[in-house]
Design a protein around this motif. Sequence first.
Motif, PDB file in Angstrom:
ATOM      1  N   GLU A 122      -1.800  63.461  14.295  1.00  0.00           N
ATOM      2  CA  GLU A 122      -3.009  64.055  13.620  1.00  0.00           C
ATOM      3  C   GLU A 122      -3.264  65.706  13.347  1.00  0.00           C
ATOM      4  O   GLU A 122      -2.438  66.234  13.922  1.00  0.00           O
ATOM      5  CB  GLU A 122      -4.795  64.099  14.324  1.00  0.00           C
ATOM      6  CG  GLU A 122      -4.810  62.670  14.780  1.00  0.00           C
ATOM      7  CD  GLU A 122      -5.654  62.194  13.345  1.00  0.00           C
ATOM      8  OE1 GLU A 122      -5.907  62.784  12.546  1.00  0.00           O
ATOM      9  OE2 GLU A 122      -4.740  61.046  13.169  1.00  0.00           O
ATOM     10  N   GLN A 124      -0.214  70.710   9.784  1.00  0.00           N
ATOM     11  CA  GLN A 124       0.274  69.585  10.535  1.00  0.00           C
ATOM     12  C   GLN A 124       1.551  69.473  11.512  1.00  0.00           C
ATOM     13  O   GLN A 124       2.415  70.811  10.881  1.00  0.00           O
ATOM     14  CB  GLN A 124       0.865  68.241   8.807  1.00  0.00           C
ATOM     15  CG  GLN A 124       1.764  66.829   9.876  1.00  0.00           C
ATOM     16  CD  GLN A 124       0.690  66.114   9.524  1.00  0.00           C
ATOM     17  OE1 GLN A 124      -0.181  66.241   9.069  1.00  0.00           O
ATOM     18  NE2 GLN A 124       0.357  65.478  11.115  1.00  0.00           N
ATOM     19  N   GLN A 148      -2.246  64.542   4.928  1.00  0.00           N
ATOM     20  CA  GLN A 148      -3.489  64.805   5.459  1.00  0.00           C
ATOM     21  C   GLN A 148      -4.617  65.590   5.907  1.00  0.00           C
ATOM     22  O   GLN A 148      -5.608  66.439   5.752  1.00  0.00           O
ATOM     23  CB  GLN A 148      -3.184  64.481   6.835  1.00  0.00           C
ATOM     24  CG  GLN A 148      -3.363  62.368   7.373  1.00  0.00           C
ATOM     25  CD  GLN A 148      -2.961  62.059   8.613  1.00  0.00           C
ATOM     26  OE1 GLN A 148      -1.315  62.544   8.382  1.00  0.00           O
ATOM     27  NE2 GLN A 148      -3.518  62.094   9.851  1.00  0.00           N
TER      28      GLN A 148
END
Length: 229
Positions: free
Chosen positions: A61, A55, A82
């Motif tokens: 993203e 990240q 994520q």
Amino acid sequence: MSKPATIFIDGRKIDAFEGEKLLWVALRNGIYIPNLCAIRGKEHPSGSCRLCYVQVEGCSEPVTSCTLSVTDSLSVQTRSPQVDRLVKSAFELLLSHHRLGCRDCAKRKSCELLKIAKERGLKMKLTRLALLDQEAEVDDSAETFVFDRSRCVLCGRCVWICREVIKVGALGFSRRGIKRVVTTFQDVSLAQSGCIECGLCVEACPSGALYFKEGKKPAAAGQCSCRGG
Ligand code: SF4
Ligand code: SF4
Ligand code: FES
């Protein structure tokens, strides 16, 4: 010459050079980021295994660290919800190419899939996907090693080494999409492929797809420095 850069990985201040790929900087500094397809010295990383996500501060993203070039003040986290989600999906996708069965695997002590599973707390089993190629054959025609395609995760290390380091080109990728495989030209056996049995591809293989026959490890094996960890 590249300019020095100061970056931050998980809050740790690290000296690097602009343009270096973040993955290699992290590994050099003892910070493990899962990776399979990255090859030191390969100018354009394939970025195909999708395991090395990080990240980046200021980016919504996650990005793959093997393709991320360092710039001064870059700040990344190796874990985030994520990142973990993407790595979990990518890992299961790899396992869908890989026949499991660690107990009878020649690489069980050095398997990088096991290492990644342990580091990220991932299961070595398929939960949402099915094994793709259950019929993959084993090529044991070479004198010193075996190619068990049912355990190949398509990282491409063997292909690159055989082509770019040894300059033989006995192995290559063939077919597209889910049918993609590593094989010899026209699918001949390794014994007929022009392979000189240097053993470097076997050493570089992260899984049990390429392994030495009992007592047959060649002297040259282990001398390739294309991997960074
Ligand atoms: S043993 Fe050496 S020559 Fe043979 S396929 Fe592997 S890298 Fe190529
Ligand atoms: S045989 Fe091994 S090194 Fe070659 S692509 Fe498959 S997993 Fe990677
Ligand atoms: S190591 Fe980065 S995508 Fe495979």
